[in-house]
Design a protein around this motif. Structure first.
Motif, short mmCIF file in Angstrom:
data_model
loop_
_atom_site.label_atom_id
_atom_site.label_comp_id
_atom_site.label_asym_id
_atom_site.label_seq_id
_atom_site.Cartn_x
_atom_site.Cartn_y
_atom_site.Cartn_z
N PHE A 89 47.21 49.64 33.07
CA PHE A 89 48.65 49.82 32.85
C PHE A 89 49.47 48.76 33.57
CE2 PHE A 89 47.54 54.06 31.36
CZ PHE A 89 48.41 54.16 30.29
N ARG A 90 49.00 48.35 34.74
CA ARG A 90 49.70 47.34 35.54
C ARG A 90 48.64 46.57 36.31
NH1 ARG A 90 53.23 51.80 38.34
NH2 ARG A 90 51.96 51.20 40.13
N HIS A 91 49.07 45.55 37.04
CA HIS A 91 48.12 44.76 37.82
C HIS A 91 47.43 45.59 38.90
CE1 HIS A 91 51.55 44.72 40.54
NE2 HIS A 91 50.72 44.35 41.51
N ASP A 92 48.05 46.71 39.31
CA ASP A 92 47.49 47.52 40.38
C ASP A 92 47.11 48.93 39.94
OD1 ASP A 92 50.01 48.61 39.99
OD2 ASP A 92 50.38 48.91 42.13
N LYS A 93 46.95 49.15 38.63
CA LYS A 93 46.67 50.51 38.17
C LYS A 93 45.79 50.51 36.94
CE LYS A 93 49.02 54.41 36.05
NZ LYS A 93 50.30 55.02 35.75
N TYR A 94 44.61 51.12 37.12
CA TYR A 94 43.71 51.38 36.00
C TYR A 94 43.61 52.89 35.83
CZ TYR A 94 42.11 46.54 36.14
OH TYR A 94 42.05 45.18 36.11
N THR A 95 43.85 53.36 34.64
CA THR A 95 43.74 54.78 34.34
C THR A 95 42.39 55.03 33.67
OG1 THR A 95 46.12 55.02 34.14
CG2 THR A 95 44.76 56.72 33.08
N HIS A 96 41.61 55.91 34.29
CA HIS A 96 40.28 56.25 33.81
C HIS A 96 40.32 57.64 33.18
CE1 HIS A 96 39.80 53.19 36.85
NE2 HIS A 96 38.58 52.95 36.42
N GLN A 97 39.75 57.77 31.98
CA GLN A 97 39.70 59.07 31.30
C GLN A 97 38.25 59.48 31.11
OE1 GLN A 97 42.12 58.28 27.77
NE2 GLN A 97 43.80 59.34 28.77
#
Length: 115
Positions: free
Chosen positions: A78-86
Motif C-alpha cells: 500500500f505504501r513504501h512502509d506497509k505491506y498488507t498480508h491476507q
C-alpha cells in the motif's frame, strides 16, 4: 457486535486463538468489534479478522516488510512502509502457524509505529 455474534460455531476457536495471541502482546493493544470484523490496534490498527463463511475467516495483517508463504492469499504493497498480508484461516492451527513466524509481533510493531 461481539465475539459470539460475529464468530459463531467453528469460527469461535479461530477468534479465541487470535485474540489470545494479539492481546497478549501488550496492554496498549485495543480490540474493537464492528459489524463485519474484529480489529486490533495500538497507535494504528494492524490486525483484522473477518468471517467469510461458517468455517473460514480472513486474517489481514499490516507489516513493514513483505513476507512470503504458501498459505498467503495475497500481499499488497500500500505504501513504501506497509505491506498488507491476507491469510485464509480455517482452524486455530492456522493462527499458530502465523504466530510461530513472529508475524503478530512484527504486525504489532507496525501498529505501534516502532521499527
Amino acid at each position: 457486535m461481539d465475539a459470539e455474534q460475529l464468530f459463531p460455531g467453528a469460527l469461535r476457536e479461530i477468534y479465541d486463538a487470535l485474540s489470545a495471541r494479539v492481546l497478549g502482546l501488550g496492554d496498549e493493544i485495543v480490540e474493537e468489534f464492528s459489524r463485519t470484523q474484529v480489529s486490533y490496534g495500538a497507535a494504528r490498527k494492524f490486525v483484522w479478522l473477518t468471517p467469510v463463511t461458517k468455517t473460514k475467516a480472513l486474517l489481514t495483517m499490516d507489516m513493514w516488510d513483505e513476507h512470503h508463504g504458501s498459505f498467503l492469499r495475497s500481499v499488497i504493497r500500500f505504501r513504501h512502509d506497509k505491506y498488507t498480508h491476507q491469510i485464509d484461516v480455517r482452524t486455530a492451527a492456522d493462527i499458530e502457524t502465523v504466530a510461530a513466524l513472529g508475524w503478530f509481533e512484527e504486525s504489532a510493531a507496525w501498529g505501534r509505529k516502532h521499527r
